[in-house]
Write a protein that holds these residues in place. Structure first.
Motif, short mmCIF file in Angstrom:
data_model
loop_
_atom_site.label_atom_id
_atom_site.label_comp_id
_atom_site.label_asym_id
_atom_site.label_seq_id
_atom_site.Cartn_x
_atom_site.Cartn_y
_atom_site.Cartn_z
N CYS A 42 1.03 -1.25 -0.03
CA CYS A 42 -0.03 0.01 -0.04
C CYS A 42 0.71 1.39 -0.04
O CYS A 42 0.44 2.20 -0.38
N GLY A 43 1.84 1.41 0.59
CA GLY A 43 2.99 2.41 0.35
C GLY A 43 2.37 3.68 1.25
O GLY A 43 2.79 4.85 0.61
N LEU A 44 1.83 3.35 2.27
CA LEU A 44 1.20 4.66 3.02
C LEU A 44 2.15 4.91 4.08
O LEU A 44 2.51 4.45 5.11
N ALA A 45 3.13 5.83 3.59
CA ALA A 45 4.17 6.05 4.46
C ALA A 45 3.76 7.05 5.89
O ALA A 45 2.95 7.57 5.73
N GLY A 46 4.27 6.41 6.87
CA GLY A 46 4.12 7.11 8.34
C GLY A 46 2.88 6.35 8.96
O GLY A 46 2.29 6.86 9.87
N SER A 47 2.32 5.53 8.19
CA SER A 47 0.93 4.63 8.99
C SER A 47 1.50 3.64 9.58
O SER A 47 1.75 2.68 8.78
N GLU A 48 1.65 3.54 10.87
CA GLU A 48 2.12 2.51 11.55
C GLU A 48 1.05 1.17 11.44
O GLU A 48 1.32 0.15 11.25
N GLU A 49 -0.42 1.41 11.02
CA GLU A 49 -1.38 0.60 11.01
C GLU A 49 -1.09 -0.46 9.89
O GLU A 49 -1.44 -1.76 9.72
N PHE A 50 -0.86 0.15 8.53
CA PHE A 50 -0.73 -0.27 7.41
C PHE A 50 0.70 -0.70 7.26
O PHE A 50 0.99 -0.94 5.70
N GLU A 51 1.79 -0.38 7.93
CA GLU A 51 3.02 -0.48 7.41
C GLU A 51 3.23 -2.07 7.18
O GLU A 51 3.10 -3.06 7.90
N LEU A 207 -17.67 4.59 -2.12
CA LEU A 207 -16.60 4.10 -2.84
C LEU A 207 -15.03 4.75 -2.30
O LEU A 207 -14.95 5.86 -1.83
N TYR A 208 -14.14 3.56 -2.08
CA TYR A 208 -13.00 4.15 -1.45
C TYR A 208 -11.97 3.54 -2.03
O TYR A 208 -11.32 2.59 -2.36
N PRO A 209 -11.43 4.65 -2.98
CA PRO A 209 -10.23 4.31 -4.20
C PRO A 209 -8.90 4.08 -3.18
O PRO A 209 -8.60 4.73 -2.28
N MET A 210 -8.38 2.83 -3.44
CA MET A 210 -7.05 2.34 -2.62
C MET A 210 -5.93 2.89 -3.42
O MET A 210 -5.43 2.28 -4.15
N VAL A 211 -5.64 4.40 -3.35
CA VAL A 211 -4.55 4.88 -3.74
C VAL A 211 -3.91 5.61 -2.78
O VAL A 211 -4.54 6.05 -1.76
N ALA A 212 -2.32 5.62 -2.99
CA ALA A 212 -1.70 6.58 -1.95
C ALA A 212 -2.06 8.02 -2.17
O ALA A 212 -2.53 8.48 -3.39
N GLN A 246 -19.70 10.38 -1.09
CA GLN A 246 -19.70 8.76 -1.74
C GLN A 246 -18.24 8.31 -2.27
O GLN A 246 -18.17 7.35 -2.25
N VAL A 247 -17.36 9.10 -2.41
CA VAL A 247 -16.10 8.85 -2.61
C VAL A 247 -15.01 9.39 -1.47
O VAL A 247 -15.07 10.62 -1.36
N ALA A 248 -14.24 8.43 -0.95
CA ALA A 248 -13.53 8.86 0.02
C ALA A 248 -11.94 8.36 -0.35
O ALA A 248 -11.74 7.60 -1.01
N ARG A 249 -11.07 9.05 0.27
CA ARG A 249 -9.67 9.07 -0.15
C ARG A 249 -9.03 7.95 1.22
O ARG A 249 -9.72 7.80 2.06
N ILE A 250 -7.92 7.90 0.93
CA ILE A 250 -7.07 6.79 1.74
C ILE A 250 -6.05 7.49 2.70
O ILE A 250 -5.58 6.72 3.60
N GLN A 251 -6.17 8.98 2.75
CA GLN A 251 -5.05 9.52 3.69
C GLN A 251 -5.11 8.82 5.21
O GLN A 251 -4.26 8.67 6.01
N ASP A 252 -6.56 8.95 5.50
CA ASP A 252 -6.39 8.29 6.97
C ASP A 252 -7.74 7.50 7.03
O ASP A 252 -8.76 7.62 7.20
N LEU A 253 -7.50 6.25 6.39
CA LEU A 253 -8.64 5.34 6.13
C LEU A 253 -9.47 4.75 7.22
O LEU A 253 -10.47 4.87 7.40
N VAL A 254 -8.59 4.49 8.34
CA VAL A 254 -9.45 3.83 9.51
C VAL A 254 -10.21 4.91 10.20
O VAL A 254 -11.54 4.74 10.51
N THR A 255 -9.73 6.23 10.26
CA THR A 255 -10.53 7.23 11.02
C THR A 255 -11.64 7.54 10.05
O THR A 255 -12.88 7.65 10.47
N LEU A 256 -11.40 7.82 8.83
CA LEU A 256 -12.44 8.01 7.72
C LEU A 256 -13.61 6.80 7.68
O LEU A 256 -14.96 7.42 7.87
#
Length: 692
Positions: A42-51, A207-212, A246-256
């Motif tokens: 996933c390459g979410l830098a700085g995200s400990e949960e998805f590291e 919709l949750y686009p799985m993009v960095a 209806q369309v969400a980004r992935i910057q803070d997926l769990v919180t969102l």
């Protein structure tokens, strides 16, 4: 009407449920794309949960997190987790091609959560696998078909539930909408049929686009068409579509996703009387509610079946016998029932004789009837209560005033329900101590009364930030009226354009004169004399205040309730068959305890100086209150050596360690375990003398 006043953001109930404001259950359907693109890191830098996780693992971890939250906050909700674009198919629901059901639609439980948390990419690739990218269109058709089947079955048993599909994907265009020119493709026609069935069932799609962050994801032409079709809009109406909901980004997926997983439900709907016959339909939302553990249930000792009370009634305080509605015990009621038939003839004869005597009486009929009524025994129709209720071991100052339940309802009646505008006052008149309970939030109800949003927005805009409206509020006839202050709240968005604060009115509940207490005017509380502080004492207090200032990252809303977290941690461990973690670990993670880090000695010095300046207690400096430390668990030297914390610190790669690894090393060294990952790393570096 502006997009920021879109009622769909707040009104989460079905359109057919205008009168029923009771919170309904919710059904969540996670549709997760399992195509080869989702298997990439996933390459979410700085995200400990998805590291170190793939996009597929990150989406499943979010689903597990939501299920865990549902167990705590919404026990009646149901969740289903399905993968599409898989090589193999599961046997659930008839075995749909290119689909795999990880969690059937049911209330979240320990087994389902553990199964999702145990999901590993290697096991998925060996046992399930991903289908060819060329089959992405057929896979999506199967996913929507499967969702339609599950929702159709669920609608037969729970008609009042709200339903949402949360779709996670990296594929921008799984199938073509148009085949040639403006002709729809055959796959789109099939998908459109499934979407229409979901729309008829009032299903919402998010919709949750799985993009960095920074990576582009084109919503159109495909996903735009899907969202429009599900809302029943044409392409010309696209400007009215609020993609932000209806369309969400992935910057803070769990919180969102957590914020969208808990629906806002209205706790009241009524009319706001503005004067002159003008009224506005509004809804009241509760924004803050204390979270408490669920009530403990009693179960049978042999089969663990829930034990429920099947007999309720009034108990005689002297004999313990059950009384009926007339206040008679069963022992008293039994003889009466046996002799009831025999007494009917006698009562009829006595009644006839009494009637003849009344007719023969000259001028005394009214008095005779009144005397007979007074002499007859009174049979109370139901048990009664009385006011005031005497306190224990105290004599009541007033005679008992007996009332029936119907009279109690009449006493509590407060007239018509709704809200009435009394006038406006400067916001400066409202003090912090005037807030007697949690605030509510007021929003227009355009569906109930068209035009309400326009009048609401006009009044909201005209008031400005320095004016408040004072109103009388009684949500319904059963509620006692309250005086409330309405504070305008403007919309606020973050740097990405997401709404973080909706527009509307904050409802502040004001005290009555009966509620106000003034203990400072009591000499017994404040003392006979007022003492003035010297300049030295004020200076010492100012130094202490400045030295103990909390950082900008401290906010009560970010701190979890330690007692509640411990409660659910123990329950989850017992449900999983594991040993609960030691109490000492919960104490270490308690964020309500003071922690000053490197400034601890400075804070202690300032507190001692303030103590000395004020002359509190004795002249001797107060002994430092130390928390009793629990006995440390035995250290596994081999496991500690395998971590190679010293080597990683020398290489500057401590950031790749997990929090548990860092805490294991710190626990072995007898150091503190509180703080975030950056603080843990800094504590290790400080102990080893390694530069950051």
């Amino acid at each position: 009407m502006s997009d920021k006043w879109d009622e769909s953001v707040w009104d989460q109930e079905d359109e057919d449920e205008q009168e029923d404001l009771a919170p309904s259950h919710e059904q969540l359907f996670f549709l997760i794309d399992a195509s080869p693109g989702m298997l990439q890191p996933c390459g979410l830098a700085g995200s400990e949960e998805f590291e170190g996780k793939s996009w597929l693992e990150a989406a499943i971890q979010v689903a597990a997190s939501i299920m865990r939250q549902k167990v705590i906050a919404s026990s009646g909700d149901k969740v289903a987790v399905m993968l599409y674009g898989t090589r193999e198919k599961s046997a659930a629901y008839g075995g749909m091609e290119s689909t795999w059901v990880l969690q059937e639609l049911e209330e979240p439980g320990a087994d389902g959560i553990q199964a999702l948390e145990a999901f590993r990419l290697s096991k998925f690739e060996s046992q399930i696998g991903s289908a060819s990218p060329a089959a992405a269109g057929r896979a999506l058709l199967s996913a929507f078909w499967l969702a339609k089947i599950i929702i159709g079955k669920a609608a037969k048993t729970s008609k009042q539930a709200t339903r949402r599909i949360l779709l996670f994907t990296r594929n921008q265009e799984p199938l073509k909408v148009y085949q040639k020119g403006l002709d729809f493709s055959s796959e789109w026609k099939q998908l459109k049929g499934h979407i229409n069935s979901l729309r008829d069932a009032h299903v919402a799609l998010e919709l949750y686009p799985m993009v960095a962050p920074g990576e582009a994801f084109e919503v159109q032409p495909f996903w735009r068409a899907v969202l429009l079709e599900l809302r029943g809009q044409s392409d010309a109406d696209y400007e009215e579509l609020d993609e932000g909901t209806q369309v969400a980004r992935i910057q803070d997926l769990v919180t969102l996703v957590r914020s969208k997983a808990h629906r806002r439900r209205a706790v009241g709907s009524f009319r706001w009387q503005l004067g002159g016959g003008l009224e506005v339909a509004v809804k009241l939302f509760q924004m803050l509610q204390p979270q408490r553990p669920a009530a403990m249930l009693k179960v049978h000792g042999e089969n663990n079946a829930e034990v429920k009370a099947v007999l309720t009634g009034w108990i005689d305080r002297y004999t313990g016998e059950i009384m009926d509605a007339t206040g008679a015990t069963q022992a008293q009621a039994a003889p009466a029932a046996e002799g009831e038939q025999a007494a009917e003839g006698q009562q009829a004869a006595e009644g006839q004789q009494a009637a003849e005597r009344e007719q023969a009486a000259d001028g005394t009929q009214g008095k005779a009837a009144a005397a007979a009524a007074a002499a007859a025994p009174v049979q109370p129709p139901e048990l009664r209560r009385y006011y005031p209720k005497p306190e224990r071991n105290k004599v009541c100052r007033y005679p008992k005033v007996y009332v029936t339940p119907e009279e109690v309802r009449q006493i509590k009646g407060a007239g018509e329900g709704g809200m009435t505008l009394l006038g406006f006052k400067p916001l400066s008149c409202l003090k912090q101590h005037h807030q007697v309970r949690n605030c509510s939030f007021l929003y227009p109800d355009e569906r109930s009364l068209p035009g309400s949003a326009t009048a609401f927005i006009a009044l909201h805009t005209a008031m400005g930030p320095d004016t408040m409206a004072v109103c009388r509020l009684a949500a319904n006839r059963a509620r006692e009226p309250r005086l409330v202050a309405l504070l305008p709240q403007d919309e606020a968005v973050n740097e990405d354009g997401w709404q973080v604060q909706p527009p509307g009115f904050n409802v502040v509940y004001l005290p009555f004169s009966d509620d106000i207490r003034a203990p400072e005017t009591d000499a017994g509380f404040a003392g006979p004399a007022r003492h003035a502080a010297s300049e030295e004492q004020v200076a010492a207090a100012e130094a202490l205040v400045l030295g103990m200032k909390l950082g900008e990252d401290f906010h009560p809303a970010l701190i979890q309730n330690p007692v509640l977290q411990r409660h659910y941690t123990v329950l989850e461990a017992k449900a999983a068959g594991d040993e609960p973690p030691p109490v000492e670990e919960a104490v270490e993670q308690d964020q309500t305890l003071p922690y000053w880090g490197e400034n601890e000695e400075e804070v202690e010095a300032l507190a001692a100086a303030f103590h000395e300046a004020c002359g509190l207690g004795s002249d001797a400096s107060p002994a430092k209150a130390t928390k009793r430390k629990a006995e440390a668990p035995p250290v596994d030297e081999d496991a500690l050596a395998a971590l190679d914390i010293e080597g990683r610190a020398a290489k500057g790669t401590l950031g790749k360690c997990t929090n548990d690894q860092l805490k294991s090393w710190l626990r072995a060294k007898g150091l503190k375990l509180t703080g975030n990952k950056a603080e843990l790393v800094a504590r290790v570096q400080l102990h080893l003398g390694v530069a950051a």
